[in-house]
Design an enzyme around this catalytic site. Structure first.
Site, PDB file in Angstrom:
ATOM      1  N   ASN A  93       0.791  -1.216   0.000  1.00 18.13           N
ATOM      2  CA  ASN A  93       0.000   0.000   0.000  1.00 18.13           C
ATOM      3  C   ASN A  93       0.834   1.282   0.000  1.00 18.13           C
ATOM      4  O   ASN A  93       0.287   2.367  -0.116  1.00 18.13           O
ATOM      5  CB  ASN A  93      -0.931  -0.004   1.235  1.00 18.13           C
ATOM      6  CG  ASN A  93      -1.621   1.318   1.448  1.00 18.13           C
ATOM      7  OD1 ASN A  93      -2.441   1.739   0.633  1.00 18.13           O
ATOM      8  ND2 ASN A  93      -1.272   2.006   2.523  1.00 18.13           N
ATOM      9  N   ASN A  97       3.166  10.374  -3.969  1.00 15.79           N
ATOM     10  CA  ASN A  97       3.287  11.117  -5.225  1.00 15.79           C
ATOM     11  C   ASN A  97       4.209  12.298  -4.961  1.00 15.79           C
ATOM     12  O   ASN A  97       3.774  13.376  -4.566  1.00 15.79           O
ATOM     13  CB  ASN A  97       1.910  11.580  -5.696  1.00 15.79           C
ATOM     14  CG  ASN A  97       1.924  12.075  -7.125  1.00 15.79           C
ATOM     15  OD1 ASN A  97       2.969  12.414  -7.665  1.00 15.79           O
ATOM     16  ND2 ASN A  97       0.758  12.115  -7.749  1.00 15.79           N
ATOM     17  N   SER A 143      -2.336   3.438  -8.815  1.00 14.50           N
ATOM     18  CA  SER A 143      -2.816   4.794  -9.039  1.00 14.50           C
ATOM     19  C   SER A 143      -3.142   5.012 -10.507  1.00 14.50           C
ATOM     20  O   SER A 143      -2.492   4.437 -11.389  1.00 14.50           O
ATOM     21  CB  SER A 143      -1.750   5.808  -8.610  1.00 14.50           C
ATOM     22  OG  SER A 143      -2.063   7.104  -9.077  1.00 14.50           O
ATOM     23  N   LYS A 144      -4.110   5.870 -10.753  1.00 17.74           N
ATOM     24  CA  LYS A 144      -4.443   6.248 -12.128  1.00 17.74           C
ATOM     25  C   LYS A 144      -3.236   6.828 -12.860  1.00 17.74           C
ATOM     26  O   LYS A 144      -3.159   6.751 -14.094  1.00 17.74           O
ATOM     27  CB  LYS A 144      -5.565   7.276 -12.141  1.00 17.74           C
ATOM     28  CG  LYS A 144      -5.176   8.651 -11.603  1.00 17.74           C
ATOM     29  CD  LYS A 144      -6.278   9.666 -11.753  1.00 17.74           C
ATOM     30  CE  LYS A 144      -5.913  11.009 -11.133  1.00 17.74           C
ATOM     31  NZ  LYS A 144      -4.760  11.663 -11.764  1.00 17.74           N
ATOM     32  N   GLN A 150       0.460  12.340 -15.238  1.00 13.87           N
ATOM     33  CA  GLN A 150      -0.033  13.481 -14.482  1.00 13.87           C
ATOM     34  C   GLN A 150       0.748  14.747 -14.795  1.00 13.87           C
ATOM     35  O   GLN A 150       0.215  15.836 -14.760  1.00 13.87           O
ATOM     36  CB  GLN A 150       0.046  13.194 -12.978  1.00 13.87           C
ATOM     37  CG  GLN A 150      -0.414  14.347 -12.091  1.00 13.87           C
ATOM     38  CD  GLN A 150      -0.368  13.984 -10.633  1.00 13.87           C
ATOM     39  OE1 GLN A 150      -1.117  13.135 -10.166  1.00 13.87           O
ATOM     40  NE2 GLN A 150       0.541  14.618  -9.892  1.00 13.87           N
ATOM     41  N   TYR A 156       7.083   8.722  -9.629  1.00 20.03           N
ATOM     42  CA  TYR A 156       5.854   8.073  -9.172  1.00 20.03           C
ATOM     43  C   TYR A 156       5.139   7.381 -10.330  1.00 20.03           C
ATOM     44  O   TYR A 156       4.660   6.251 -10.187  1.00 20.03           O
ATOM     45  CB  TYR A 156       4.947   9.125  -8.541  1.00 20.03           C
ATOM     46  CG  TYR A 156       3.675   8.595  -7.928  1.00 20.03           C
ATOM     47  CD1 TYR A 156       3.700   7.850  -6.751  1.00 20.03           C
ATOM     48  CD2 TYR A 156       2.443   8.860  -8.509  1.00 20.03           C
ATOM     49  CE1 TYR A 156       2.530   7.378  -6.173  1.00 20.03           C
ATOM     50  CE2 TYR A 156       1.261   8.394  -7.940  1.00 20.03           C
ATOM     51  CZ  TYR A 156       1.316   7.667  -6.775  1.00 20.03           C
ATOM     52  OH  TYR A 156       0.150   7.200  -6.201  1.00 20.03           O
ATOM     53  N   LYS A 160       4.409   3.438 -10.388  1.00 19.45           N
ATOM     54  CA  LYS A 160       3.046   2.908 -10.404  1.00 19.45           C
ATOM     55  C   LYS A 160       2.744   2.169 -11.693  1.00 19.45           C
ATOM     56  O   LYS A 160       1.956   1.208 -11.696  1.00 19.45           O
ATOM     57  CB  LYS A 160       2.044   4.041 -10.161  1.00 19.45           C
ATOM     58  CG  LYS A 160       2.032   4.518  -8.716  1.00 19.45           C
ATOM     59  CD  LYS A 160       1.791   3.377  -7.741  1.00 19.45           C
ATOM     60  CE  LYS A 160       1.668   3.843  -6.306  1.00 19.45           C
ATOM     61  NZ  LYS A 160       1.470   2.710  -5.375  1.00 19.45           N
ATOM     62  N   GLU A 188      -9.146   9.755  -7.419  1.00 17.81           N
ATOM     63  CA  GLU A 188      -9.243  10.876  -6.482  1.00 17.81           C
ATOM     64  C   GLU A 188      -9.954  10.403  -5.215  1.00 17.81           C
ATOM     65  O   GLU A 188     -11.135  10.076  -5.245  1.00 17.81           O
ATOM     66  CB  GLU A 188     -10.013  12.038  -7.116  1.00 17.81           C
ATOM     67  CG  GLU A 188      -9.468  12.486  -8.471  1.00 17.81           C
ATOM     68  CD  GLU A 188      -8.068  13.071  -8.392  1.00 17.81           C
ATOM     69  OE1 GLU A 188      -7.684  13.543  -7.294  1.00 17.81           O
ATOM     70  OE2 GLU A 188      -7.366  13.065  -9.412  1.00 17.81           O
ATOM     71  N   THR A 191      -8.276  12.094   1.476  1.00 14.25           N
ATOM     72  CA  THR A 191      -7.459  11.602   2.577  1.00 14.25           C
ATOM     73  C   THR A 191      -6.823  12.801   3.278  1.00 14.25           C
ATOM     74  O   THR A 191      -6.847  13.921   2.765  1.00 14.25           O
ATOM     75  CB  THR A 191      -6.339  10.687   2.046  1.00 14.25           C
ATOM     76  OG1 THR A 191      -5.471  11.476   1.204  1.00 14.25           O
ATOM     77  CG2 THR A 191      -6.897   9.515   1.255  1.00 14.25           C
TER      78      THR A 191
END
Length: 265
Positions: A93, A97, A143-144, A150, A156, A160, A188, A191
């Site tokens: 987990n 980012n 992650s997307k 991004q 990152y 990922k 999204e 958190t």
């Protein structure tokens, strides 16, 4: 529905984040199902979380570990085995980012890979003998960004993307002994870290509104509880014939037609 997780030892990395973080919420969901969370995290907050669970009569353990350090990972997994004699599930987990883009240093890029992907490999490697014995499974939290990119986060994104590939590579490896490997893809989710980021922006409220408006299902963020529920299903016997999958828990953010966003309710 009985998820048949009672008594199973679930190693979960990155579960000593702030209250309300994805790892912390997953850890508590695991405990509520009667499984035993074995938390691997560098933050000493994990000691307090375990004390809370034990005060409720729930078995849990914390192994303070810097997952960028290979030797510490091995010591932590050995500690889980010494305490419980088994590992049934591994949930990878850890994820930060960290914004290491093309203007970042080689050292920062490699650190991002060690944290966000190499730690997954090492935890899987050291847990593997016990997972085989238990005919267990691995769940990777993705992650997307590994799909969509991004901008200004090469480390990152690379990590990922690698996690997605490892998920399917391990699914192939595990077929021979009946194990499973899957990933949850998050887009999204609200958190504590997200809250901190939004509040650090001069136009935070406007930025948040723009993000939420782009999430097709109910125009809201995915909750950590929804991610935890998806995780419980995937690590349980209810998903006994599900392997090599990237399961999106994102309100349709990545895949649904953007024309949906202009339609009146």
């Amino acid at each position: 529905m009985d998820l048949k997780l009672k008594g199973k030892v679930v190693v979960i990395s990155g579960a000593a984040g702030h209250r309300g973080s994805i790892g912390e919420v997953m850890m508590r969901a695991i405990a509520r199902e009667g499984a035993i969370p074995a938390i691997i995290d560098r933050n000493a907050r994990g000691f307090g979380y375990v004390e809370e669970l034990q005060a409720e009569g729930i078995d849990a353990a914390f192994f303070q570990t810097d997952v960028t350090q290979p030797d510490q990972i091995k010591v932590a997994v050995d500690g889980v085995v010494a305490k419980y004699g088994r590992i049934d599930v591994l949930i990878n987990n850890v994820g930060v980012n960290d914004g290491v883009g093309l203007d970042g240093s080689y050292e920062d890029f490699m650190y991002s890979l060690r944290l966000n992907m190499v730690s997954y490999f090492l935890l899987a490697k050291h847990c593997l003998p016990q997972l085989k014995a238990a005919k267990g499974n691995i769940l990777n939290i993705g992650s997307k960004v590994g799909y969509t990119g991004q901008g200004n986060t090469s480390g990152y994104a690379a990590a990922k993307g690698g996690v997605l590939a490892l998920t399917r590579e391990w699914a192939v490896d595990f077929v021979k002994w009946g194990g499973r490997s899957n990933a949850i893809i998050i887009a999204e989710s609200w958190t504590p870290a997200y809250d901190t980021w939004i509040n650090s922006l001069p136009n935070g409220a406007e930025k948040l509104k723009g993000i939420v408006e782009k999430i097709p299902l109910e125009n809201r963020m995915t909750t950590p509880e929804e991610i935890a529920n998806t995780a419980l299903f995937l690590i349980s016997d209810c998903a006994s014939h599900t392997t090599g999958q990237h399961v999106f828990c994102d309100g349709g953010y990545v895949h649904l037609d953007r024309s949906l966003l202009t339609q009146a309710p």
